[in-house]
Design a protein around this motif. Sequence first.
Motif, PDB file in Angstrom:
ATOM      1  N   ALA A 165       0.843  -1.193   0.000  1.00  0.00           N
ATOM      2  CA  ALA A 165       0.000   0.000   0.000  1.00  0.00           C
ATOM      3  C   ALA A 165       0.880   1.245   0.000  1.00  0.00           C
ATOM      4  O   ALA A 165       1.710   1.418   0.899  1.00  0.00           O
ATOM      5  N   LEU A 166       0.690   2.071  -0.999  1.00  0.00           N
ATOM      6  CA  LEU A 166       1.433   3.324  -1.121  1.00  0.00           C
ATOM      7  C   LEU A 166       0.421   4.462  -1.148  1.00  0.00           C
ATOM      8  O   LEU A 166      -0.241   4.707  -2.167  1.00  0.00           O
ATOM      9  N   GLY A 167       0.267   5.114  -0.018  1.00  0.00           N
ATOM     10  CA  GLY A 167      -0.686   6.217   0.065  1.00  0.00           C
ATOM     11  C   GLY A 167      -2.115   5.726  -0.102  1.00  0.00           C
ATOM     12  O   GLY A 167      -2.614   4.911   0.670  1.00  0.00           O
ATOM     13  N   ARG A 168      -2.791   6.168  -1.161  1.00  0.00           N
ATOM     14  CA  ARG A 168      -4.191   5.829  -1.412  1.00  0.00           C
ATOM     15  C   ARG A 168      -4.364   4.565  -2.240  1.00  0.00           C
ATOM     16  O   ARG A 168      -5.494   4.120  -2.444  1.00  0.00           O
ATOM     17  N   SER A 169      -3.265   3.979  -2.738  1.00  0.00           N
ATOM     18  CA  SER A 169      -3.375   2.883  -3.709  1.00  0.00           C
ATOM     19  C   SER A 169      -2.711   1.604  -3.214  1.00  0.00           C
ATOM     20  O   SER A 169      -1.804   1.633  -2.380  1.00  0.00           O
ATOM     21  N   VAL A 170      -3.183   0.485  -3.799  1.00  0.00           N
ATOM     22  CA  VAL A 170      -2.593  -0.822  -3.563  1.00  0.00           C
ATOM     23  C   VAL A 170      -1.970  -1.293  -4.873  1.00  0.00           C
ATOM     24  O   VAL A 170      -2.633  -1.283  -5.930  1.00  0.00           O
ATOM     25  N   TYR A 171      -0.702  -1.720  -4.802  1.00  0.00           N
ATOM     26  CA  TYR A 171       0.007  -2.207  -5.984  1.00  0.00           C
ATOM     27  C   TYR A 171       0.376  -3.672  -5.776  1.00  0.00           C
ATOM     28  O   TYR A 171       0.687  -4.105  -4.656  1.00  0.00           O
ATOM     29  N   LEU A 172       0.333  -4.413  -6.904  1.00  0.00           N
ATOM     30  CA  LEU A 172       0.735  -5.817  -6.896  1.00  0.00           C
ATOM     31  C   LEU A 172       2.009  -5.952  -7.706  1.00  0.00           C
ATOM     32  O   LEU A 172       2.061  -5.530  -8.876  1.00  0.00           O
ATOM     33  N   TRP A 173       3.041  -6.542  -7.097  1.00  0.00           N
ATOM     34  CA  TRP A 173       4.317  -6.771  -7.782  1.00  0.00           C
ATOM     35  C   TRP A 173       4.508  -8.264  -7.931  1.00  0.00           C
ATOM     36  O   TRP A 173       4.485  -9.012  -6.957  1.00  0.00           O
ATOM     37  N   ASN A 174       4.652  -8.709  -9.179  1.00  0.00           N
ATOM     38  CA  ASN A 174       4.844 -10.125  -9.462  1.00  0.00           C
ATOM     39  C   ASN A 174       6.311 -10.487  -9.246  1.00  0.00           C
ATOM     40  O   ASN A 174       7.184 -10.031  -9.983  1.00  0.00           O
ATOM     41  N   ALA A 175       6.596 -11.302  -8.247  1.00  0.00           N
ATOM     42  CA  ALA A 175       7.973 -11.630  -7.909  1.00  0.00           C
ATOM     43  C   ALA A 175       8.629 -12.499  -8.964  1.00  0.00           C
ATOM     44  O   ALA A 175       9.859 -12.530  -9.059  1.00  0.00           O
ATOM     45  N   SER A 230       7.882 -12.365 -12.494  1.00  0.00           N
ATOM     46  CA  SER A 230       8.117 -11.622 -13.729  1.00  0.00           C
ATOM     47  C   SER A 230       8.635 -10.210 -13.508  1.00  0.00           C
ATOM     48  O   SER A 230       9.199  -9.610 -14.415  1.00  0.00           O
ATOM     49  N   GLY A 231       8.432  -9.682 -12.306  1.00  0.00           N
ATOM     50  CA  GLY A 231       8.845  -8.309 -12.027  1.00  0.00           C
ATOM     51  C   GLY A 231       7.842  -7.266 -12.475  1.00  0.00           C
ATOM     52  O   GLY A 231       8.098  -6.057 -12.363  1.00  0.00           O
ATOM     53  N   GLY A 232       6.685  -7.689 -12.937  1.00  0.00           N
ATOM     54  CA  GLY A 232       5.664  -6.748 -13.376  1.00  0.00           C
ATOM     55  C   GLY A 232       4.922  -6.114 -12.212  1.00  0.00           C
ATOM     56  O   GLY A 232       4.735  -6.725 -11.163  1.00  0.00           O
ATOM     57  N   VAL A 233       4.485  -4.865 -12.390  1.00  0.00           N
ATOM     58  CA  VAL A 233       3.770  -4.110 -11.361  1.00  0.00           C
ATOM     59  C   VAL A 233       2.414  -3.691 -11.921  1.00  0.00           C
ATOM     60  O   VAL A 233       2.309  -3.263 -13.080  1.00  0.00           O
ATOM     61  N   GLU A 234       1.387  -3.804 -11.084  1.00  0.00           N
ATOM     62  CA  GLU A 234       0.037  -3.420 -11.503  1.00  0.00           C
ATOM     63  C   GLU A 234      -0.696  -2.797 -10.326  1.00  0.00           C
ATOM     64  O   GLU A 234      -0.597  -3.279  -9.196  1.00  0.00           O
ATOM     65  N   GLU A 235      -1.437  -1.740 -10.613  1.00  0.00           N
ATOM     66  CA  GLU A 235      -2.235  -1.105  -9.576  1.00  0.00           C
ATOM     67  C   GLU A 235      -3.542  -1.868  -9.422  1.00  0.00           C
ATOM     68  O   GLU A 235      -4.249  -2.122 -10.403  1.00  0.00           O
ATOM     69  N   LEU A 236      -3.880  -2.222  -8.182  1.00  0.00           N
ATOM     70  CA  LEU A 236      -5.100  -2.982  -7.920  1.00  0.00           C
ATOM     71  C   LEU A 236      -6.280  -2.077  -7.626  1.00  0.00           C
ATOM     72  O   LEU A 236      -7.357  -2.239  -8.196  1.00  0.00           O
ATOM     73  N   CYS A 237      -6.096  -1.105  -6.734  1.00  0.00           N
ATOM     74  CA  CYS A 237      -7.218  -0.245  -6.355  1.00  0.00           C
ATOM     75  C   CYS A 237      -6.719   1.047  -5.750  1.00  0.00           C
ATOM     76  O   CYS A 237      -5.549   1.153  -5.337  1.00  0.00           O
ATOM     77  N   THR A 238      -7.601   2.035  -5.683  1.00  0.00           N
ATOM     78  CA  THR A 238      -7.303   3.332  -5.077  1.00  0.00           C
ATOM     79  C   THR A 238      -8.553   3.813  -4.346  1.00  0.00           C
ATOM     80  O   THR A 238      -9.667   3.724  -4.890  1.00  0.00           O
ATOM     81  N   VAL A 239      -8.385   4.302  -3.145  1.00  0.00           N
ATOM     82  CA  VAL A 239      -9.530   4.853  -2.412  1.00  0.00           C
ATOM     83  C   VAL A 239      -9.913   6.190  -3.041  1.00  0.00           C
ATOM     84  O   VAL A 239      -9.048   6.986  -3.417  1.00  0.00           O
ATOM     85  N   PRO A 240     -11.208   6.456  -3.163  1.00  0.00           N
ATOM     86  CA  PRO A 240     -11.622   7.627  -3.950  1.00  0.00           C
ATOM     87  C   PRO A 240     -11.455   8.969  -3.248  1.00  0.00           C
ATOM     88  O   PRO A 240     -11.193   9.984  -3.916  1.00  0.00           O
ATOM     89  N   ASN A 241     -11.624   9.007  -1.953  1.00  0.00           N
ATOM     90  CA  ASN A 241     -11.675  10.293  -1.253  1.00  0.00           C
ATOM     91  C   ASN A 241     -10.286  10.837  -0.970  1.00  0.00           C
ATOM     92  O   ASN A 241      -9.394  10.111  -0.508  1.00  0.00           O
ATOM     93  N   GLU A 242     -10.114  12.131  -1.225  1.00  0.00           N
ATOM     94  CA  GLU A 242      -8.855  12.797  -0.924  1.00  0.00           C
ATOM     95  C   GLU A 242      -8.645  12.811   0.598  1.00  0.00           C
ATOM     96  O   GLU A 242      -9.557  13.125   1.358  1.00  0.00           O
ATOM     97  N   GLY A 243      -7.447  12.461   1.018  1.00  0.00           N
ATOM     98  CA  GLY A 243      -7.136  12.410   2.450  1.00  0.00           C
ATOM     99  C   GLY A 243      -7.245  11.025   3.045  1.00  0.00           C
ATOM    100  O   GLY A 243      -6.687  10.751   4.112  1.00  0.00           O
ATOM    101  N   ASP A 244      -7.980  10.123   2.378  1.00  0.00           N
ATOM    102  CA  ASP A 244      -8.047   8.739   2.840  1.00  0.00           C
ATOM    103  C   ASP A 244      -6.808   7.970   2.374  1.00  0.00           C
ATOM    104  O   ASP A 244      -6.105   8.392   1.452  1.00  0.00           O
TER     105      ASP A 244
END
Length: 472
Positions: A162-172, A174-188
């Motif tokens: 989890a980086l700030g408002r978003s969740v990222y998935l890193w494939n160990a 292949s080394g690929g990175v993909e964003e899974l989700c982001t919370v919509p509200n600013e400040g959350d």
Amino acid sequence: MSSTTPGNTSSGSPLGTSKSVKLNFGTKTPGNGKSKEKMDRFIPTRSAMDFDSANFSLSKENKLGEQGSPSKEESYQKALAASLSVNDSSRILAFKQKAPAAPEGYENSLKSLYNQNLAPTVKKTFRHVPTTQERILDAPELMDDYYLNLLDWSGQNLIAVALGRSVYLWNAASGGVEELCTVPNEGDYISALKWGSDGNFLAVGTSDAKVQIWDANRRKQVRELCGHTNRVSALSWNGAVLSSGSRDSTIANWDVRKRRDEACVARLTVHEQEVCGLEWSLCGQQLASGGNDNVLAIHDASFRLCHKVQAHSAAVKALAWCPYQSNLLATGGGTADRHIRFWNTHTCAMLSAIDTGSQVCALQWNPHARELLSSHGYSKNQLCLWKYPSLEKVAELTGHTGRVLHMATSPDGCSVVTAGADETLRFWRPFGEPPSAKDGDSKLGGGGGAMMGAAVGAAGGAGGFGGLRSIR
């Protein structure tokens, strides 16, 4: 008791009676009944005695002996040396090369008996542990918050961070990175992450008191659970049951197979402050929780409180169940405590403890051997590998420039990823390669390898979640 004269005898031996005996040596001179001067009773003085002269005369007499002349003395000494096989040209007690060998027939018959236990001394050494990181990844906006849990490694070899408002998935793999989700509200922001046992579903806790469940394969949210009144700081799966700990000091237990209005099957209120540590045991029979109130609580599978202790003097965030002993739990305390403590959760007896000297942020057991890895904050921001139960430090791993807040172990149990306040992910190999089946049992001792496998299997299949295809 007065002294006796030579003509008198005592009625009994002084050593055989309980009475004390005092012997009085008086100095008498002819014609006078009293001594003129009180002298030492053992060394009387005589005006005609010359100690120096007497010593010289005695030594001279001993030298000459019966020979009477120096020449006779010399011949006597030579004859004496020859009879004793003494070389008069060598010094007595001089250092020699080695002792002479014993003559034939004089060897001790018990030599083999005395030497049979003289095994070569083996210096105790630990295995080689690589102390440098294998890879470093940037993790911008990783929150520097001790009470959150923002990193996990799935059985499908995906790392969620989890980086700030978003969740990222890193494939160990292949080394690929993909964003899974982001919370919509600013400040959350994202406040907690935890993979399910099969590695397909990811539980996500947010700062606005929600728990979301995401299907990682389809990259789709399949459930949202509402019931907390403050941010969700900790998550833990037990089969189909998801437990969530919050800043509202409660623990909610959700059965994701049930309908939305029936999903919360139990709510626990044992803590008085934020719940920052939450872990189900590998066998699924006990739930351990730690809070900012310095309390460690143990619940059973029916959500009944079994034990509640306050041995730590700071927040209890780091929790780790032993993979080869189902009732062994390791806990770590915050800055004011700095201790790692080991518990028998059946009796809640503290088995041992060690002062690490630093804030304990996370704990991970070595699945291959009796070792525990700890990550720390101030002041060294290091990782320490400990031997259990001796608690000897096997290795110290440094590299992070901020406190090492989170840790997760790879599916094969060899690699560890850490996330630090320096906004980096670092990969280490402190646990080494997995041993063979035969070596595994011997290292863990007493069938520990089989026990570990059974525990993991029970955790994966508890509640039927391992074969679950959908979540309502």
